[in-house]
Design a protein around this motif. Structure first.
Motif, short mmCIF file in Angstrom:
data_model
loop_
_atom_site.label_atom_id
_atom_site.label_comp_id
_atom_site.label_asym_id
_atom_site.label_seq_id
_atom_site.Cartn_x
_atom_site.Cartn_y
_atom_site.Cartn_z
N HIS A 160 0.76 -1.05 -0.06
CA HIS A 160 -0.07 0.05 0.10
C HIS A 160 0.91 1.30 0.09
N ASP A 218 6.05 2.63 6.82
CA ASP A 218 4.68 2.41 6.77
C ASP A 218 4.13 3.22 5.53
N ASP A 242 4.60 -4.56 3.64
CA ASP A 242 4.41 -3.50 4.35
C ASP A 242 5.19 -3.38 5.53
#
Ligand SMILES: [Zn+2]
Length: 439
Positions: free
Chosen positions: A262, A280, A340
């Motif tokens: 992501h 992150d 991630d």
């Protein structure tokens, strides 16, 4: 096991690393420096203030998606249809303007001293307070009295340690906090939840009826008689965000290997406080980009898709949209790896779904030992804590891998590019290339 020539070269480089002569060092640099430098460049770029924490203030997510599209293209990826962008919409609660909090005459620093609850309502003004101590919550008579005197005031709840309370008490505390945040019968103007814990932020697709702040304190007693506050809040019903998706054709086009990470993060809490999200998950995007480069110059065994998901932090929304509107048949996925938190590795990596896909996990461990790469490859069972989950639930064989050790920063203003070590990034990358080659 057959290894790609490029990987053999990488492995040779790795062996050379163990005999550091000047001459070999020279070769070493020509072998690797590019990868790690490019990874750093991607992390620095995505975690820079320009991208506004890749959330929903100031088009942070959109700017990041544009950058990722550009990199996908220059790394040799192709779009599945005409565009790399897959749009979807969501509701989202945002704080695009002023975020100011003054308690008892002391002005607090956003992100350092306090957080706004992600679902918080906006508020502005000066308020007196009603203080609630922990024992008050367990005495209904006392609590009722305090609450009935809270009309138009801010409730200040004392800090507490969860481990000091029994299960039943914890439930009462949680119910009370939920009442403060969500209940329409709450007549207070808002609430301040004091805490001694690390501040960890999040995102929200809904808005609460009341404003709530989480304030970090050191001492138990904290004389707060006034709250002066301004919180500009905007709830957006239909925010258009996006996934970025591309692929590279393999020797075998019947099956697909899929790499996902992501790119969204928490964005901004007000117009000054950025949550950079270096580990992150700018680090995961850096891994995707390095893998794309690897396969641009060495055609992969299987066609390989790269997905940079949006909306992960507000509920795995990008991956959910993708599995409902896939750009290729999910049944064709040979294996999916979701990255991630790829930026440390001092203590190795953790492999979610490791015990589910035991054969593939054992292969990872074997390769890691054979090439002497990471300090540890740790097994974990299933966990619905990142974007792999939506695929896994549809039967797609998948790992979610994150690095262990190193920095403590997480969902806070300290998750910065400058302090992200990328300790094991190169060895991690090599392990992934070798693993995929063995599938
Ligand atoms: Zn993440």
């Amino acid at each position: 096991m057959k290894l790609a020539t490029d990987y053999l070269q990488l492995t040779t480089c790795n062996l050379m690393k163990k005999n550091l002569t000047f001459y070999l060092l020279l070769i070493l640099n020509t072998c690797f420096s590019q990868d790690i430098n490019y990874a750093r460049e991607v992390v620095q770029k995505l975690a820079s203030p320009t991208f506004k924490g890749r959330g929903y203030v100031g088009n942070g997510d959109g700017l990041a998606a544009q950058y990722i599209t550009k990199e996908f293209r220059s790394n040799g990826l192709h779009p599945f249809k005409n565009s790399f962008i897959q749009k979807f919409t969501t509701s989202v609660n945002t704080f695009p303007g002023v975020v100011r909090l003054n308690l008892g005459g002391e002005t607090l620093k956003p992100g350092v001293d306090f957080l706004v609850d992600p679902g918080s309502q906006g508020v502005s003004g000066k308020f007196s307070t009603v203080r609630v101590k922990l024992p008050d919550i367990f005495d209904l008579e006392v609590l009722r009295k305090l609450l009935s005197s809270s009309q138009g005031k801010f409730i200040v709840l004392d800090p507490f340690n969860r481990k000091d309370f029994e299960k039943e008490q914890l439930k009462q505390i949680d119910d009370f906090v939920n009442f403060l945040k969500y209940h329409p019968n709450n007549i207070a103007a808002g609430s301040i939840l004091l805490t001694r814990n690390k501040l960890t932020w999040g995102g929200s697709t809904t808005q609460n009826p009341k404003p709530t702040f989480i304030v970090k304190v050191d001492a138990d007693a904290f004389p707060i008689d006034t709250v002066e506050v301004r919180l500009d809040q905007v709830f957006i019903n239909k925010y258009q965000t996006q996934n970025v998706v591309g692929y590279i054709k393999g020797q075998n086009t019947d099956s697909l290997v899929v790499f996902t990470a992501h790119y969204d993060h928490l964005g901004m809490m007000g117009n000054e406080t950025v949550f950079p999200g270096a580990n992150d998950n700018a680090s995961g995007i850096a891994m995707l980009m390095n893998l794309a480069r690897q396969y641009r110059s060495n055609q992969p065994k299987y066609s390989t898709a790269f997905i940079a998901f949006g909306g992960e932090e507000i509920g795995l929304l990008g991956s959910q949209y993708f599995v409902e509107n896939p750009l290729f048949e999910l049944e064709k996925i040979k294996f999916l790896i979701n990255f991630d938190l790829s930026g440390t590795g001092d203590d190795g990596i953790q492999v979610v779904n490791g015990s589910v896909y035991r054969e593939q996990f054992d292969q990872l461990v074997e390769l890691n030992e054979e090439y002497d790469l990471l300090p540890q490859v740790k097994i974990r069972g299933e966990a619905c804590n990142s974007d792999h989950c939506l695929f896994y639930r549809r039967g797609v064989p998948s790992f979610f891998i994150y690095t262990l050790g190193g920095i403590q920063a997480y969902h806070d203003i300290y998750d910065k590019a400058e302090t992200l070590p990328l300790t094991e990034f190169e060895d991690y990358f090599r392990l992934m290339v070798a693993f995929v080659e063995g599938l």
